[in-house]
Design a protein around this motif. Sequence first.
Motif, mmCIF file in Angstrom:
data_model
loop_
_atom_site.group_PDB
_atom_site.id
_atom_site.type_symbol
_atom_site.label_atom_id
_atom_site.label_comp_id
_atom_site.label_asym_id
_atom_site.label_seq_id
_atom_site.Cartn_x
_atom_site.Cartn_y
_atom_site.Cartn_z
ATOM 1 N N TRP A 493 0.860 -1.182 0.000
ATOM 2 C CA TRP A 493 0.000 0.000 0.000
ATOM 3 C C TRP A 493 0.898 1.235 0.000
ATOM 4 O O TRP A 493 1.675 1.442 0.920
ATOM 5 C CB TRP A 493 -0.892 -0.008 1.228
ATOM 6 N N PRO A 494 0.850 2.069 -1.041
ATOM 7 C CA PRO A 494 1.797 3.191 -1.147
ATOM 8 C C PRO A 494 1.664 4.163 0.027
ATOM 9 O O PRO A 494 0.550 4.510 0.436
ATOM 10 C CB PRO A 494 1.393 3.870 -2.462
ATOM 11 N N ASP A 495 2.805 4.585 0.567
ATOM 12 C CA ASP A 495 2.764 5.597 1.624
ATOM 13 C C ASP A 495 2.695 6.986 0.990
ATOM 14 O O ASP A 495 2.703 7.132 -0.237
ATOM 15 C CB ASP A 495 3.977 5.470 2.544
ATOM 16 N N GLU A 496 2.624 8.013 1.827
ATOM 17 C CA GLU A 496 2.471 9.380 1.322
ATOM 18 C C GLU A 496 3.639 9.788 0.431
ATOM 19 O O GLU A 496 3.464 10.475 -0.582
ATOM 20 C CB GLU A 496 2.353 10.358 2.504
ATOM 21 N N GLU A 497 4.832 9.357 0.798
ATOM 22 C CA GLU A 497 6.012 9.706 0.007
ATOM 23 C C GLU A 497 5.939 9.091 -1.392
ATOM 24 O O GLU A 497 6.271 9.740 -2.391
ATOM 25 C CB GLU A 497 7.272 9.219 0.732
ATOM 26 N N ALA A 498 5.479 7.843 -1.463
ATOM 27 C CA ALA A 498 5.357 7.172 -2.763
ATOM 28 C C ALA A 498 4.295 7.848 -3.627
ATOM 29 O O ALA A 498 4.474 8.003 -4.845
ATOM 30 C CB ALA A 498 5.012 5.700 -2.557
ATOM 31 N N VAL A 499 3.203 8.271 -3.005
ATOM 32 C CA VAL A 499 2.134 8.943 -3.753
ATOM 33 C C VAL A 499 2.624 10.288 -4.285
ATOM 34 O O VAL A 499 2.347 10.657 -5.435
ATOM 35 C CB VAL A 499 0.887 9.124 -2.858
ATOM 36 N N GLU A 500 3.361 11.021 -3.467
ATOM 37 C CA GLU A 500 3.907 12.305 -3.919
ATOM 38 C C GLU A 500 4.897 12.110 -5.063
ATOM 39 O O GLU A 500 4.906 12.878 -6.035
ATOM 40 C CB GLU A 500 4.590 13.016 -2.753
ATOM 41 N N ALA A 501 5.728 11.084 -4.942
ATOM 42 C CA ALA A 501 6.695 10.798 -6.009
ATOM 43 C C ALA A 501 5.974 10.429 -7.300
ATOM 44 O O ALA A 501 6.380 10.837 -8.396
ATOM 45 C CB ALA A 501 7.625 9.666 -5.576
ATOM 46 N N TYR A 502 4.895 9.671 -7.172
ATOM 47 C CA TYR A 502 4.101 9.300 -8.350
ATOM 48 C C TYR A 502 3.542 10.541 -9.036
ATOM 49 O O TYR A 502 3.605 10.670 -10.267
ATOM 50 C CB TYR A 502 2.965 8.366 -7.929
ATOM 51 N N ALA A 503 2.999 11.468 -8.243
ATOM 52 C CA ALA A 503 2.414 12.687 -8.813
ATOM 53 C C ALA A 503 3.475 13.533 -9.510
ATOM 54 O O ALA A 503 3.224 14.120 -10.568
ATOM 55 C CB ALA A 503 1.726 13.493 -7.716
ATOM 56 N N GLU A 504 4.668 13.582 -8.941
ATOM 57 C CA GLU A 504 5.741 14.390 -9.532
ATOM 58 C C GLU A 504 6.270 13.787 -10.827
ATOM 59 O O GLU A 504 6.790 14.506 -11.682
ATOM 60 C CB GLU A 504 6.891 14.536 -8.532
ATOM 61 N N MET A 505 6.137 12.483 -10.975
ATOM 62 C CA MET A 505 6.693 11.800 -12.146
ATOM 63 C C MET A 505 5.768 11.836 -13.360
ATOM 64 O O MET A 505 6.153 11.381 -14.439
ATOM 65 C CB MET A 505 6.999 10.337 -11.803
ATOM 66 N N GLN A 506 4.566 12.389 -13.221
ATOM 67 C CA GLN A 506 3.634 12.408 -14.343
ATOM 68 C C GLN A 506 4.112 13.356 -15.433
ATOM 69 O O GLN A 506 4.802 14.342 -15.167
ATOM 70 C CB GLN A 506 2.240 12.807 -13.869
ATOM 71 N N GLU A 507 3.724 13.047 -16.668
ATOM 72 C CA GLU A 507 4.217 13.811 -17.818
ATOM 73 C C GLU A 507 3.667 15.226 -17.877
ATOM 74 O O GLU A 507 4.228 16.089 -18.546
ATOM 75 C CB GLU A 507 3.866 13.080 -19.114
ATOM 76 N N ASP A 508 2.558 15.482 -17.208
ATOM 77 C CA ASP A 508 2.025 16.843 -17.157
ATOM 78 C C ASP A 508 1.468 17.112 -15.763
ATOM 79 O O ASP A 508 1.517 16.255 -14.885
ATOM 80 C CB ASP A 508 0.946 17.064 -18.228
ATOM 81 N N GLU A 509 0.941 18.302 -15.585
ATOM 82 C CA GLU A 509 0.457 18.726 -14.269
ATOM 83 C C GLU A 509 -1.009 18.384 -14.046
ATOM 84 O O GLU A 509 -1.566 18.720 -13.002
ATOM 85 C CB GLU A 509 0.650 20.241 -14.126
ATOM 86 N N SER A 510 -1.637 17.716 -15.000
ATOM 87 C CA SER A 510 -3.091 17.553 -14.935
ATOM 88 C C SER A 510 -3.545 16.783 -13.701
ATOM 89 O O SER A 510 -4.573 17.119 -13.101
ATOM 90 C CB SER A 510 -3.602 16.863 -16.203
#
Length: 538
Positions: A493-510
């Motif tokens: 189950w992803p922790d908060e740090e993993a979720v933030e890293a996932y959001a930062e790695m997206q190709e755009d800001e959407s």
Amino acid sequence: MDEEMDPEDNWSRSVRAGVLMQEAGFAKTDYDDAVDILQGMSLDGTPTIQQRILPGKRRKIGIWEASIRATRNAHEAWDRFQNPPKAGLKLGLAEYTAMFEKLTQREADENTRALPGDRALNFPTTQEANLTEFEKARIRPPSISQLYERMQLDGIRPTGSCLQILVANTESMEMARKYLHDSDGTGALYRLMSQEMDVQALKKVPISLISACIQVMIRQEGKLARKYMIRAIELAEQRLGTDRTPLSDFIWGTILKHLSQHHYGLRIAVHQQLKLSLHIIKKLDGPSGITLPQFIQFSKTLRKIAKRELGQLSTEMESGSLKIENHALWPLYDGKSRHRDAMHWDTFDDKSGALDLFRALRASTLQMNELFDKLLSHERDSRQLLGAKKLEPLEGMMWRKDPARSEHAYEYMLSLAYLGEFQQMAKLLKWLIQEWGQPGVVQALSDVDEPPPYADFVETLCAFRLIAEPMLEQGEVESLREAIGAAGLNWSWPDEEAVEAYAEMQEDESINILARVLERVRLSWADTRREAETGAGK
């Protein structure tokens, strides 16, 4: 090691069969020589590029055409085009078709594992470094227009596969019309591009040519983009009818993919774009249902459209607009919005176009979720038909026709997120836990050193946590988390740090924009509760 090998050690089975045939006293025909060329050996015994993709069985291929096809790229094909393998051969339609095909093939990706001949791609070759610019220009293959001009000078009309290749790969409607007119000189095919051709005449036109015409139509831009997109849909409906074939699926899928572009490019309103997409997916949803790739393409189309509208909503939100709740996307995210019943009556009376867009988005979303249920039902029926002939657990998961694999589940999960389907996101995750939590599958996953890529659900879980979790009851989220552990799955189950890293790695800001919009929705809920409590206190 290659130095110690004889040339015949590298012969393909087809070439070996030809040699054995000769040794048995049977003479080779030109067709046998052509097959040998395609399978790795030229007439003089030197190697060629063995082709895994062969022409259809209904026609016999000539040795010159075969030598053009058995090359790595257009440069080599052009050399073979100019140098016939036998003296006295005359260029014909087949040779021109093979050359046009080489000129229009995509370049192979530099990271591809495919080898020359495995797929219809152009593979790079090492160029001589000391060639002069004049020599480079001399050996450079011609453009399609230059080669076509030469074909016309030779008195050859484009027909069959040649016509299809030319039409499908031109960007200009004028050139497409010219190819069609030149093919028969009567103008009968020319009317494919207009509204004049009747249905009976259309049935005589090969579907492959219809597909080529549709491809050039949907690529048109500018003021006529809408006209040609509508014409492409009409042409597909008139010619295909209710037929369901791989080629008809390809045609409708191509149209659907191009409908996902910005509505400005199509010169239509967003709700019209959605209605056209919905119309096409209903065409594909016949008695046997749609395929998984079609479902994923439809979900991507809806997601792209929602993404663009989300940008507008975010702009209004950041500008401090008091009317953001009247945006068509807002009631998709806010289940408590006053517009939640707008499917039944108009509640968007102060914002033009919002009602049509909201209804189109909701109708498309409901259709997408209905298609998801159908895919699940068809997969269950298929497994029942298998009966005792069951596959290995992981192999069975890999070949499923529903979104059970991680790459498909992730695409669907993202589309649900942008369309505000948070309960459906929870339903999807629950279903994935059930399917991957089957004892046989869990055991198979624990037996392998590294799970296969299609069993990696990290991104899917991160997307769920980032978007859906804050919009759901905590108890519902916790029950899903417990279900993962109870099933014995090794999903983390992803922790908060993993979720933030996932959001930062997206190709755009959407996706970050979506998270901020949803935060604003939750703040509006809190404001409403405070107002209600204040009113009750008075």
